[in-house]
Design an enzyme around this catalytic site. Structure first.
Site, short mmCIF file in Angstrom:
data_model
loop_
_atom_site.label_atom_id
_atom_site.label_comp_id
_atom_site.label_asym_id
_atom_site.label_seq_id
_atom_site.Cartn_x
_atom_site.Cartn_y
_atom_site.Cartn_z
N HIS A 1 0.98 -1.11 -0.11
CA HIS A 1 0.01 -0.13 -0.22
C HIS A 1 0.89 0.98 -0.08
CE1 HIS A 1 -2.37 3.09 1.92
NE2 HIS A 1 -3.22 2.75 1.36
N SER A 2 0.22 2.20 -0.71
CA SER A 2 1.60 3.67 -0.68
C SER A 2 2.93 3.34 -0.93
CB SER A 2 1.48 4.41 0.66
OG SER A 2 1.73 5.75 -0.24
N MET A 3 3.59 3.58 -0.19
CA MET A 3 4.87 4.03 -0.81
C MET A 3 5.58 1.70 -0.71
SD MET A 3 6.18 6.81 -1.15
CE MET A 3 7.86 6.67 -1.61
#
Length: 922
Positions: A173-175
């Site tokens: 998720h995300s980074m």
């Protein structure tokens, strides 16, 4: 002091700019659909079992941990290792919690229960201590190395099992998704350790806010590796974006690079994912039930029955992901689907010879085949279209090769169908199937349920219409319209000249119906052929429906496709489609794609004002008000033409070679052009927004200084103006050394903040002293600025001896006001590393690596000297003429090199400040 110099016309302009910026911000933060995601629930209490890692590893990474997710009896059973399932590793993103795994882990557990645990997944999650890696990139490499160790530790948990895995699937998720991609860049990492990578709202192209060089270098290393080694990377990767609801990571950043020789990557927006069809915000993408169900269905279809692990076949992986995330035919996935189907049994065969046909099935006791002979239809029509409201996964439409009215075997055309929220539909171009004699629609026997099947034949020309979009500068005052006169079921509207990110439109679809009193549903689908970012709008007709048209990804230069508005309509209704430019949404696109560059434009405007003040001090002997000089000097024509000229010259080989020879970095405008983000007037708009922000920030800082000085006078006895100017006060070297030690031993941003507060304190003290002096002096109109200029011209003895008078104090405060504005932005841009350091203080006392340390060592002495600097000492400096020339080229440099690399902005600020400080000695 600031308010006295306000020009009403300028004030009106700045208020108007605030209004425009507000429109853009409103579109970004509120101008999207409501959250239609269903919440995913746990039916048993979630448990997180900590996995014991080697002591050497925990010492090296004291802030990081690895957990196994479980619920109820599953959690109890798996407290005793080893494990027997399929390992999946969840990597949280910026400030993300390892507990975010519970949504997808719980859904996977329920799915495994449904099949009696024939297969099941073991979900692991990494605790990154909720680090702010989107703000500080110094820990990204450390996270990557820890994940590598976690993968090896996870696989050890399956040793000795009959179907022990040799690789893991990763959901990032995300980074966390970027960290997963970075694994391949590690020297000792074996690519075979990952069999599948799914990223959710991960900015793959570039960082959202490039606030330090570490995060930029990390991105460069990862993306360059994937591009240069694309032929050798066989890792199947899926990137899912959240759409317009995700204002933290715009969807354009989540699209993986498209390389002709690398076909194992898919990028899609959640609004285009079948059975999801919703936009998600940055956090809800991890718990959105519709999306997580789709993900888990794909995971179970990826299992190889022989190894009981995720398949190693790249072709099957892509087929599964395409089936679930790109185009769903309303059938269960089959690796090798049988194209030929038997049409046998006691079913009834009914020939249909009309060009438009509808059948309502309710409590049917017999199976029926409706056969549509194509011989006559081929002469008149080009396409056939069928749709059904029965959304089961059985085959429902076939093609017969026999010339008779019925056939024993048929080509299963159901695999060509497309699943939509309320129907499954199929469009066939008849010339693509020359061997078919009939199209057969199958209606199964149903009890207690009702569904409708519709079919029609049509000419493409009658159902395809062109609608040129309105011009960008029509501002919504003009519109274009198309009317669908025929009573068809399906229309294609080509949106001509629509392919740029700065375009935004409002489409209004008005439907008028006759005849049927039942509830009728129409579907309007925006199809973008060059990227998977389709969006659907469901309307109950008759109605008036508004649709927003804007893009996440611009149309590539070599792409000739046209964006389409596909309309699945009712034959009982007529439709009118109107399109007009949406000015607020255009501003929203400017903010969405370029809002991150605003600090560079703000600093550029302040630098121009700063240069104007220094020149005013040189030429007239006094300093103009910040707002006055900002209005006079902050002009876009002083900056933009130079950037445009440099960009133009870089197109020539000789200039590019010269540019590279002097080791200058790549121009940010070229980076934006490569990402299709440059569009007309964007730099002008950003410069105006930046100047507006600089104006209001100046007003805020001036007001704050006056309020703090009033508070100072209320708490302390009145201060007096200093009689002698001492640049090097006794406490100055001590404070400077202390701040430098703080910078070296802890965090550079902390030392910068302390120096900034010291500077503000000195300015507040000077403001309080000036206020006290004015309150104690009788009003004497003779002592005006003009008389002071005259006295300066005659080299009055007071000026000769550098005595500080009230007018000199006012000049100094005006200069300090501008310096405070510059320093405020330096502090704001350095704050992320300070926040990261404070959050991890219990693990690390010294921030390493520290992006602000070099900056602090130059800035701290300069701030210390400037805090004791008065204009009366600066204007006599021989260096002033040279210093006054610096801000203009530096203002150009900020835009040229800092708009896409914000961490460079403080470097351009520190140069004039250091030379300004040197004016006290030269």
């Amino acid at each position: 002091m600031f308010l006295h110099s306000v020009n009403l016309w300028n004030l009106a302009f700045y208020v108007f700019m605030v209004f425009l910026a507000t429109l853009g911000l409103w579109d970004v933060f509120f101008g999207f659909e409501e959250n239609k995601c269903s919440m995913s629930y746990m039916f048993e209490y979630p448990e997180y079992q900590k996995i014991e890692l080697p002591k050497k590893l925990t010492k090296r990474y004291p802030a990081y941990e690895l957990y196994l997710y479980g619920e109820g009896s599953y959690a109890e059973e798996h407290k005793i290792l080893p494990l027997t399932g399929i390992p999946v590793l969840f990597l949280p993103g910026n400030a993300g919690s390892y507990k975010q795994v519970r949504s997808i882990g719980s859904i996977a557990l329920r799915k495994a229960e449904d099949i009696d645990f024939k297969y099941h997944f073991d979900f692991f999650s990494v605790n990154f201590n909720e680090e702010l890696v989107a703000l500080y990139g110094g820990s990204l490499q450390k996270q990557t190395k820890f994940v590598h160790e976690c993968i090896k530790a996870i696989l050890k948990l399956y040793k000795g099992q009959e179907f022990a895995p040799t690789s893991v699937a990763i959901i990032g998720h995300s980074m966390g998704g970027l960290v997963a991609r970075a694994l391949l860049t590690l020297k000792n990492f074996k690519q075979d350790l990952i069999n599948l990578l799914v990223t959710q709202a991960t900015p793959h192209v570039a960082p959202v806010m490039p606030l330090d060089r570490f995060i930029t270098e990390f991105y460069m290393n990862v993306n360059n590796y994937w591009i240069l080694n694309a032929r050798h990377i066989n890792l199947t990767t899926l990137s899912v974006a959240g759409g317009f609801r995700d204002y933290q990571v715009r969807s354009g950043l989540t699209f993986l690079p498209k390389l002709s020789h690398y076909t194992s990557a898919l990028s899609v927006v959640s609004s285009a994912v079948p059975k999801t069809w919703v936009s998600t915000d940055h956090l809800s993408i991890v718990w959105c039930k519709q999306l997580q169900l789709t993900t888990i269905r794909a995971f179970f279809d990826l299992i190889d029955a022989d190894t009981k692990q995720i398949t190693q076949k790249p072709k099957k992986k892509l087929s599964v992901l395409n089936h679930h995330f790109i185009r769903h035919p309303a059938k269960q996935f089959e690796e090798n689907p049988s194209i030929i189907s038997d049409l046998t049994g006691t079913s009834m065969w009914v020939p249909v010879k009309v060009s438009r046909w509808s059948y309502v099935a309710y409590n049917e006791s017999d199976k029926i085949y409706f056969a549509f002979p194509l011989a006559n239809h081929r002469k008149i029509y080009t396409h056939a279209y069928c749709q059904s409201t029965m959304l089961d996964t059985n085959s429902w439409i076939f093609g017969c090769i026999n010339s008779t009215s019925m056939c024993r075997q048929g080509v299963d055309l159901s695999w060509k169908a497309e699943l939509l929220p309320t129907i499954k539909s199929l469009t066939l171009r008849l010339q693509d199937y020359p061997s078919l004699s009939h199209i057969v629609v199958y209606v199964p026997s149903v009890h207690g349920s009702k569904f409708v099947v519709d079919c029609e034949f049509f000419k493409k020309e009658a159902r395809s219409m062109q609608l040129p979009v309105t011009h960008l500068f029509s501002f919504g005052l003009s519109s274009r319209k198309v009317t669908l006169n025929t009573n068809g079921l399906y229309y294609n509207i080509e949106l001509l000249n629509f392919g740029q990110i700065y375009q935004a439109f409002k489409v209004n679809v008005v439907s008028k119906c006759t005849g049927s009193k039942e509830e009728i549903t129409s579907i309007y689908k925006l199809h973008i052929p060059w990227s998977y970012e389709d969006s659907l709008t469901i309307a109950q007709v008759p109605s008036s429906t508004d649709i927003s048209l804007k893009l996440h990804v611009a149309q590539p230069e070599n792409d000739s496709h046209v964006a389409l508005l596909k309309m699945y309509t009712s034959s009982d209704c007529q439709y009118e489609v109107t399109i007009k430019t949406s000015f607020p949404q255009i501003l929203g696109q400017v903010v969405r794609f370029h809002g991150g560059a605003l600090p560079a434009y703000v600093v550029s405007s302040i630098l121009l004002a700063y240069g104007g003040q220094l020149y005013s001090l040189l030429s007239t002997g006094y300093c103009l008000e910040y707002s006055t000089i900002l209005d006079k000097e902050a002009k876009p024509y002083k900056v933009d033409p130079f950037v445009i000229m440099i960009k133009f010259l870089l197109g020539y080989k000789w200039f590019k070679e010269l540019w590279d020879a002097v080791l200058l970095p790549e121009l940010d405008a070229i980076v934006l052009t490569s990402q299709s983000m440059c569009f007309p007037l964007v730099s002008l708009i950003l410069f105006l927004f930046g100047t507006c922000t600089a104006y209001w920030s100046g007003l805020l800082s001036s007001t704050s200084v006056q309020l703090l000085s009033s508070l100072w006078l209320a708490l302390k006895r009145p201060a007096e103006l200093p009689k002698d100017i001492k640049v090097m006060s006794p406490d100055l070297p001590v404070l400077t050394v202390v701040f430098l030690i703080v910078s070296w031993t802890t965090c550079g941003a902390l030392a910068i903040l302390l120096s900034y507060l010291y500077y503000v304190f000195k300015v507040v003290h000077l403001q309080a002293s000036l206020t006290t002096f004015k309150n104690n002096q009788p009003v004497n109109p003779k002592h005006s600025r003009r008389s002071e200029k005259k006295s300066n011209h005659h080299k009055d003895s007071a000026v000769q001896s550098l005595r500080l008078c009230a007018n000199d104090a006012e000049d100094s405060l005006r200069m300090h006001s501008t310096v405070i504005n510059l320093l405020t932005w330096v502090v704001l841009l350095s704050m992320p590393s300070l926040i990261y350091w404070l959050k991890n203080l219990r693990y690390y006392f010294k921030l390493s690596p520290d992006p602000c340390k070099p900056l602090a060592f130059l800035l701290i002495p300069a701030i210390a000297i400037l805090g004791n600097t008065h204009t009366v000492s600066v204007k006599s400096s021989k260096l002033l003429k040279t210093v006054s020339q610096f801000p203009l080229p530096l203002a150009v440099g900020v835009i040229a090199f800092g708009s896409s690399h914000l961490y460079r902005v403080p470097c351009f600020v520190i140069i004039p400040l250091v030379f300004h400080a040197l004016c006290n000695f030269m």
